[in-house]
Design a protein around this motif. Structure first.
Motif, PDB file in Angstrom:
ATOM      1  N   ARG A  30       0.810  -1.214   0.000  1.00  0.00           N
ATOM      2  CA  ARG A  30       0.000   0.000   0.000  1.00  0.00           C
ATOM      3  C   ARG A  30       0.847   1.269   0.000  1.00  0.00           C
ATOM      4  NH1 ARG A  30      -4.606  -1.555   4.557  1.00  0.00           N
ATOM      5  NH2 ARG A  30      -5.598  -3.224   3.350  1.00  0.00           N
ATOM      6  N   TYR A  31       2.157   1.121   0.095  1.00  0.00           N
ATOM      7  CA  TYR A  31       3.014   2.282   0.317  1.00  0.00           C
ATOM      8  C   TYR A  31       4.160   2.406  -0.687  1.00  0.00           C
ATOM      9  CZ  TYR A  31       0.696   2.128   4.820  1.00  0.00           C
ATOM     10  OH  TYR A  31      -0.248   2.105   5.810  1.00  0.00           O
ATOM     11  N   THR A  32       4.619   3.632  -0.843  1.00  0.00           N
ATOM     12  CA  THR A  32       5.941   3.854  -1.410  1.00  0.00           C
ATOM     13  C   THR A  32       6.943   3.525  -0.315  1.00  0.00           C
ATOM     14  OG1 THR A  32       5.280   5.537  -3.001  1.00  0.00           O
ATOM     15  CG2 THR A  32       7.561   5.584  -2.235  1.00  0.00           C
ATOM     16  N   MET A  33       7.902   2.668  -0.652  1.00  0.00           N
ATOM     17  CA  MET A  33       8.885   2.229   0.334  1.00  0.00           C
ATOM     18  C   MET A  33      10.240   2.845   0.022  1.00  0.00           C
ATOM     19  SD  MET A  33       7.103   0.282   2.291  1.00  0.00           S
ATOM     20  CE  MET A  33       8.412  -0.466   3.276  1.00  0.00           C
ATOM     21  N   ASP A  49      14.002   4.991  -3.358  1.00  0.00           N
ATOM     22  CA  ASP A  49      12.647   4.600  -3.018  1.00  0.00           C
ATOM     23  C   ASP A  49      11.991   3.911  -4.205  1.00  0.00           C
ATOM     24  OD1 ASP A  49      11.455   8.065  -3.017  1.00  0.00           O
ATOM     25  OD2 ASP A  49      11.782   6.693  -4.682  1.00  0.00           O
ATOM     26  N   ILE A  50      10.895   3.235  -3.899  1.00  0.00           N
ATOM     27  CA  ILE A  50      10.179   2.475  -4.923  1.00  0.00           C
ATOM     28  C   ILE A  50       8.688   2.628  -4.664  1.00  0.00           C
ATOM     29  CG2 ILE A  50      10.452   0.325  -3.565  1.00  0.00           C
ATOM     30  CD1 ILE A  50      10.506  -1.188  -6.270  1.00  0.00           C
ATOM     31  N   SER A  51       7.957   3.028  -5.688  1.00  0.00           N
ATOM     32  CA  SER A  51       6.527   3.232  -5.536  1.00  0.00           C
ATOM     33  C   SER A  51       5.802   1.891  -5.478  1.00  0.00           C
ATOM     34  CB  SER A  51       5.991   4.057  -6.707  1.00  0.00           C
ATOM     35  OG  SER A  51       5.996   3.269  -7.887  1.00  0.00           O
ATOM     36  N   ASN A  52       4.528   1.925  -5.106  1.00  0.00           N
ATOM     37  CA  ASN A  52       3.787   0.667  -5.099  1.00  0.00           C
ATOM     38  C   ASN A  52       3.517   0.172  -6.510  1.00  0.00           C
ATOM     39  OD1 ASN A  52       1.910   2.627  -5.623  1.00  0.00           O
ATOM     40  ND2 ASN A  52       0.657   2.227  -3.814  1.00  0.00           N
ATOM     41  N   GLY A  53       3.814   1.013  -7.505  1.00  0.00           N
ATOM     42  CA  GLY A  53       3.741   0.576  -8.891  1.00  0.00           C
ATOM     43  C   GLY A  53       5.064   0.076  -9.434  1.00  0.00           C
ATOM     44  N   ASP A  71       9.165  -7.257  -2.619  1.00  0.00           N
ATOM     45  CA  ASP A  71       8.415  -8.486  -2.812  1.00  0.00           C
ATOM     46  C   ASP A  71       7.174  -8.364  -1.948  1.00  0.00           C
ATOM     47  OD1 ASP A  71       7.324 -11.046  -2.828  1.00  0.00           O
ATOM     48  OD2 ASP A  71       9.267 -12.033  -2.902  1.00  0.00           O
ATOM     49  N   ASN A  72       6.093  -7.924  -2.564  1.00  0.00           N
ATOM     50  CA  ASN A  72       4.879  -7.688  -1.789  1.00  0.00           C
ATOM     51  C   ASN A  72       4.324  -8.977  -1.188  1.00  0.00           C
ATOM     52  OD1 ASN A  72       4.982  -4.943  -2.315  1.00  0.00           O
ATOM     53  ND2 ASN A  72       3.650  -5.074  -4.110  1.00  0.00           N
ATOM     54  N   ALA A  73       4.534 -10.102  -1.859  1.00  0.00           N
ATOM     55  CA  ALA A  73       4.040 -11.377  -1.328  1.00  0.00           C
ATOM     56  C   ALA A  73       4.737 -11.737  -0.020  1.00  0.00           C
ATOM     57  CB  ALA A  73       4.239 -12.486  -2.356  1.00  0.00           C
ATOM     58  N   LYS A  74       5.993 -11.319   0.097  1.00  0.00           N
ATOM     59  CA  LYS A  74       6.741 -11.571   1.329  1.00  0.00           C
ATOM     60  C   LYS A  74       6.718 -10.366   2.269  1.00  0.00           C
ATOM     61  CE  LYS A  74       9.945 -14.920  -0.701  1.00  0.00           C
ATOM     62  NZ  LYS A  74      11.371 -15.255  -0.961  1.00  0.00           N
ATOM     63  N   ASN A  75       6.025  -9.319   1.823  1.00  0.00           N
ATOM     64  CA  ASN A  75       5.941  -8.088   2.626  1.00  0.00           C
ATOM     65  C   ASN A  75       7.327  -7.566   2.984  1.00  0.00           C
ATOM     66  OD1 ASN A  75       3.770  -6.397   3.399  1.00  0.00           O
ATOM     67  ND2 ASN A  75       4.070  -6.931   5.556  1.00  0.00           N
ATOM     68  N   THR A  76       8.228  -7.616   2.018  1.00  0.00           N
ATOM     69  CA  THR A  76       9.626  -7.301   2.266  1.00  0.00           C
ATOM     70  C   THR A  76      10.186  -6.363   1.203  1.00  0.00           C
ATOM     71  OG1 THR A  76       9.955  -9.472   3.298  1.00  0.00           O
ATOM     72  CG2 THR A  76      11.929  -8.288   2.617  1.00  0.00           C
ATOM     73  N   LEU A  77      10.965  -5.419   1.680  1.00  0.00           N
ATOM     74  CA  LEU A  77      11.694  -4.462   0.850  1.00  0.00           C
ATOM     75  C   LEU A  77      13.172  -4.840   0.893  1.00  0.00           C
ATOM     76  CD1 LEU A  77      11.744  -1.582  -0.595  1.00  0.00           C
ATOM     77  CD2 LEU A  77      12.289  -0.704   1.696  1.00  0.00           C
ATOM     78  N   TYR A  78      13.872  -4.652  -0.230  1.00  0.00           N
ATOM     79  CA  TYR A  78      15.285  -4.988  -0.298  1.00  0.00           C
ATOM     80  C   TYR A  78      16.107  -3.807  -0.808  1.00  0.00           C
ATOM     81  CZ  TYR A  78      13.415  -9.744  -0.188  1.00  0.00           C
ATOM     82  OH  TYR A  78      12.743 -10.897   0.154  1.00  0.00           O
ATOM     83  N   ASN A  95      11.544   2.866   5.321  1.00  0.00           N
ATOM     84  CA  ASN A  95      10.314   3.546   5.702  1.00  0.00           C
ATOM     85  C   ASN A  95       9.210   3.254   4.708  1.00  0.00           C
ATOM     86  OD1 ASN A  95      10.389   5.457   3.492  1.00  0.00           O
ATOM     87  ND2 ASN A  95      11.890   6.620   4.640  1.00  0.00           N
ATOM     88  N   ALA A  96       8.014   3.606   5.113  1.00  0.00           N
ATOM     89  CA  ALA A  96       6.828   3.440   4.284  1.00  0.00           C
ATOM     90  C   ALA A  96       6.080   4.753   4.264  1.00  0.00           C
ATOM     91  CB  ALA A  96       5.939   2.333   4.840  1.00  0.00           C
ATOM     92  N   GLY A  97       5.687   5.184   3.075  1.00  0.00           N
ATOM     93  CA  GLY A  97       5.030   6.474   2.988  1.00  0.00           C
ATOM     94  C   GLY A  97       4.000   6.560   1.888  1.00  0.00           C
ATOM     95  N   THR A  98       3.320   7.672   1.870  1.00  0.00           N
ATOM     96  CA  THR A  98       2.335   7.985   0.842  1.00  0.00           C
ATOM     97  C   THR A  98       2.689   9.359   0.288  1.00  0.00           C
ATOM     98  OG1 THR A  98       0.817   9.124   2.312  1.00  0.00           O
ATOM     99  CG2 THR A  98       0.609   6.726   2.168  1.00  0.00           C
TER     100      THR A  98
END
Length: 115
Positions: A30-33, A49-53, A71-78, A95-98
């Protein structure tokens, strides 16, 4: 809600590390990470950073060396960090943002690059 970063450590210049950031009780999809870093005596700065797209953005100093992914399936940012330099030494935070701003910060992980 928690973002837990890991993967930091001590590495020689030219080496590689991969940082991970796992979200709990929230969906990173749901977030830009993003990854920020803070070196001693310096302000915290955006690394990538990386958008949710899936669109990515890098600070100039890491362009071509670092790769952010999710990897949204793993709920993990790398953050894959290659060709590390001593000036990359810092505490790295995820971090997670909008579009309205950063909503969640994780605790940092130390990256130290020796020359």
């Amino acid at each position: 809600v928690q973002l837990q970063a890991s993967g930091g450590g001590l590495v020689q210049a030219g080496g590689s590390l991969r940082l991970s950031c796992v979200g709990s009780r929230m969906l990173i999809s749901r977030y830009t990470m993003g990854w920020y870093r803070q070196a001693p005596g310096k302000q915290r700065e955006l690394v990538a950073d990386i958008s949710n797209g899936g669109s990515t953005n890098y600070t100039d100093s890491v362009q071509g060396r670092f790769t952010i992914s999710r990897d949204n399936a793993k709920n993990t940012l790398y953050l894959q960090m290659n060709s590390l330099k001593p000036e990359d030494t810092a505490v790295y935070y995820c971090n997670a943002g909008t579009k309205w701003g950063i909503k969640y910060w994780g605790k940092g992980t130390q990256v130290t690059v020796s020359s």
